[in-house]
Design a protein around this motif. Structure first.
Motif, mmCIF file in Angstrom:
data_model
loop_
_atom_site.group_PDB
_atom_site.id
_atom_site.type_symbol
_atom_site.label_atom_id
_atom_site.label_comp_id
_atom_site.label_asym_id
_atom_site.label_seq_id
_atom_site.Cartn_x
_atom_site.Cartn_y
_atom_site.Cartn_z
ATOM 1 N N LYS A 138 0.836 -1.204 0.000
ATOM 2 C CA LYS A 138 0.000 0.000 0.000
ATOM 3 C C LYS A 138 0.871 1.255 0.000
ATOM 4 O O LYS A 138 0.634 2.209 -0.765
ATOM 5 C CB LYS A 138 -0.903 -0.006 1.234
ATOM 6 C CG LYS A 138 -1.684 1.295 1.418
ATOM 7 C CD LYS A 138 -2.114 1.468 2.845
ATOM 8 C CE LYS A 138 -2.515 2.932 3.068
ATOM 9 N NZ LYS A 138 -2.784 3.227 4.483
ATOM 10 N N THR A 139 1.906 1.261 0.825
ATOM 11 C CA THR A 139 2.776 2.433 0.950
ATOM 12 C C THR A 139 3.589 2.660 -0.319
ATOM 13 O O THR A 139 3.690 3.792 -0.816
ATOM 14 C CB THR A 139 3.729 2.241 2.146
ATOM 15 O OG1 THR A 139 2.958 2.020 3.324
ATOM 16 C CG2 THR A 139 4.601 3.472 2.334
ATOM 17 N N ARG A 140 4.154 1.583 -0.855
ATOM 18 C CA ARG A 140 5.033 1.715 -2.013
ATOM 19 C C ARG A 140 4.284 2.045 -3.298
ATOM 20 O O ARG A 140 4.793 2.751 -4.153
ATOM 21 C CB ARG A 140 5.868 0.447 -2.177
ATOM 22 C CG ARG A 140 7.030 0.409 -1.176
ATOM 23 C CD ARG A 140 7.530 -0.983 -0.898
ATOM 24 N NE ARG A 140 8.705 -0.964 -0.035
ATOM 25 C CZ ARG A 140 8.675 -0.704 1.267
ATOM 26 N NH1 ARG A 140 7.516 -0.419 1.865
ATOM 27 N NH2 ARG A 140 9.776 -0.705 1.985
ATOM 28 N N GLY A 192 1.236 3.536 -3.216
ATOM 29 C CA GLY A 192 0.467 4.744 -2.964
ATOM 30 C C GLY A 192 -1.029 4.570 -3.109
ATOM 31 O O GLY A 192 -1.721 5.472 -3.594
ATOM 32 N N THR A 193 -1.563 3.420 -2.696
ATOM 33 C CA THR A 193 -2.995 3.162 -2.825
ATOM 34 C C THR A 193 -3.712 3.346 -1.488
ATOM 35 O O THR A 193 -3.088 3.423 -0.435
ATOM 36 C CB THR A 193 -3.237 1.726 -3.335
ATOM 37 O OG1 THR A 193 -2.557 0.802 -2.484
ATOM 38 C CG2 THR A 193 -2.728 1.571 -4.750
ATOM 39 N N THR A 194 -5.028 3.390 -1.557
ATOM 40 C CA THR A 194 -5.825 3.532 -0.337
ATOM 41 C C THR A 194 -5.796 2.256 0.490
ATOM 42 O O THR A 194 -5.745 2.302 1.725
ATOM 43 C CB THR A 194 -7.299 3.841 -0.702
ATOM 44 O OG1 THR A 194 -7.358 4.826 -1.722
ATOM 45 C CG2 THR A 194 -8.064 4.310 0.532
#
Length: 416
Positions: free
Chosen positions: A341-343, A345-347
């Motif tokens: 998610k962090t890498r 950039g998703t919700t």
């Protein structure tokens, strides 16, 4: 008034060919409101086919045959039907001309063996085959019994059914009502548990409600008989509403809905995005998501982190946690979900790690143990433990893992 489907071909009994013709015909009969309670598959053997005809003709009014109309010696359907009813076969000049013309259009000469396809029972009408060389018949050997035959090639049979058989059946007064069905789908509840919840509805007469299970999900099929689709839908609607209320979040969709399509709709409605990190499913989660047209609007991509070095290097999983808890653990699943998610950039970040087998299991971590990680908006991260059991094969465990991951995301999206 009812029909029976009789599929002829030893290849069907051997499992060499999937019997899609029976499914097509069953659906078509339902649309015409013609009940059918029996389907029979019989090999290319005239004596056994006669036994089937004898039984079927004693209990239904319409016999629908597929297969056994070709030019080879094992294609025996027409001659066996004629022999059973004691009627001679006659060669049809019209069929000979049709087959000859079709060969000529392909730059070929009709083989002598193809003349066999022009033999039909005396008194039978031709059921034309616009594309192939094997015509069928429409025949009423005696009052109260109608026989229709079709080749086994699905594309030929479909067209013959639509263009000739359906108008004929309607002209005989059949097809004045339809049987319309709606299939409600559930995940996270067993067939017996759902049947108990819905027990008050399982003895209805119109519409009827019937449970069945497959590949981890459970369905309730609601079928109504009415003069048209709208009336049938009106009969089904209040029952569907009540069953959905009874099931709560275990209900996820109906008819052509899948867990992936439902999750996709929910993400689009909220304007949110998703990425995935997979270990034991090897890309199956991403594949199921991208089978939905338009999934690029909400699904950004994923990482197949089969090796631990990928979990550490690309997803940021703590190597000390890997050594301490193992790759198949709640903490690693959570870190995988948060990392992707962090890498990306998703919700939302969704992860799967587990032991799909058939090897690799231990007493403490058996085959079928799977952890799902879910990282949501903000820093919220949670995990779910699934035990799919050692009796399932590798493919089944991977499929169930993908569906369970999507279902947990679906529930989280709905419960906010």
């Amino acid at each position: 008034m009812s029909a029976e489907i009789i599929c002829v071909g030893t290849e069907l009994l051997l499992g060499d060919i999937l019997n899609s013709n029976a499914q097509f015909l069953a659906q078509q009969l339902a649309q015409l409101g013609i009940p059918h309670y029996y389907q029979t598959v019989v090999g290319d053997n005239p004596e056994r086919l006669k036994q089937v005809i004898e039984i079927a003709a004693s209990r239904v009014q319409i016999l629908i045959f597929t297969g056994g109309l070709g030019p080879t010696p094992d294609d025996l359907t027409c001659e066996t039907i004629a022999d059973f009813f004691g009627v001679p076969l006659l060669e049809s000049v019209d069929i000979i001309e049709d087959i000859t013309q079709k060969f000529a259009q392909r730059g070929r000469v009709m083989s002598p063996s193809n003349r066999k396809q022009a033999l039909i029972p005396q008194g039978a009408e031709i059921l034309p085959n616009p594309t192939g060389t094997a015509p069928g018949i429409i025949w009423q050997p005696h009052p109260g019994l109608t026989i229709l035959t079709f080749p086994g090639v699905p594309s030929e049979m479909h067209r013959m059914w639509t263009e000739t058989a359906v108008p004929f059946l309607k002209s005989q007064g059949w097809g004045k009502e339809i049987i319309y069905s709606r299939s409600l789908k559930f995940w996270g509840i067993g067939e017996s548990a759902l049947a108990e919840k819905a027990s008050a509805y399982l003895n209805l007469s119109n519409p009827t409600v019937a449970p069945y299970a497959g590949k981890g999900e459970v369905r309730l099929r609601i079928s109504a008989k009415a003069s048209n689709t709208t009336d049938a839908e009106n009969l089904i609607a209040p029952i569907e509403k009540q069953l959905r209320e009874i099931a709560g979040l275990d209900y996820y969709g109906a008819d052509d809905d899948t867990l992936a399509s439902v999750v996709g709709r929910l993400l689009q409605l909220s304007g949110e995005t998703l990425s995935v990190a997979e270990s034991c499913t090897g890309g199956g989660l991403g594949q199921m998501l991208t089978e939905i047209a338009g999934s690029s609007n909400y699904f950004w991509g994923g990482v197949i982190s089969y090796d631990n070095s990928v979990k550490v290097g690309l997803l940021g999983v703590n190597p000390e946690d890997l050594n301490r808890f193992g790759a198949v653990s709640a903490t690693v699943a959570e870190q995988m979900a948060f990392g992707v998610k962090t890498r990306l950039g998703t919700t939302w970040g969704l992860s799967v790690t587990g032991i799909a087998g058939p090897t690799g299991g231990t007493d403490t971590k058996p085959v079928g143990l799977v952890f799902i990680g879910l990282a949501g908006p903000g820093n919220e991260v949670k995990s779910y433990e699934c035990k799919f059991g050692t009796i399932r094969n590798r493919s089944s465990i991977r499929h169930l893992s993908v569906c369970a991951a999507l279902d947990n995301l679906r529930r989280s999206l709905l419960m906010r």
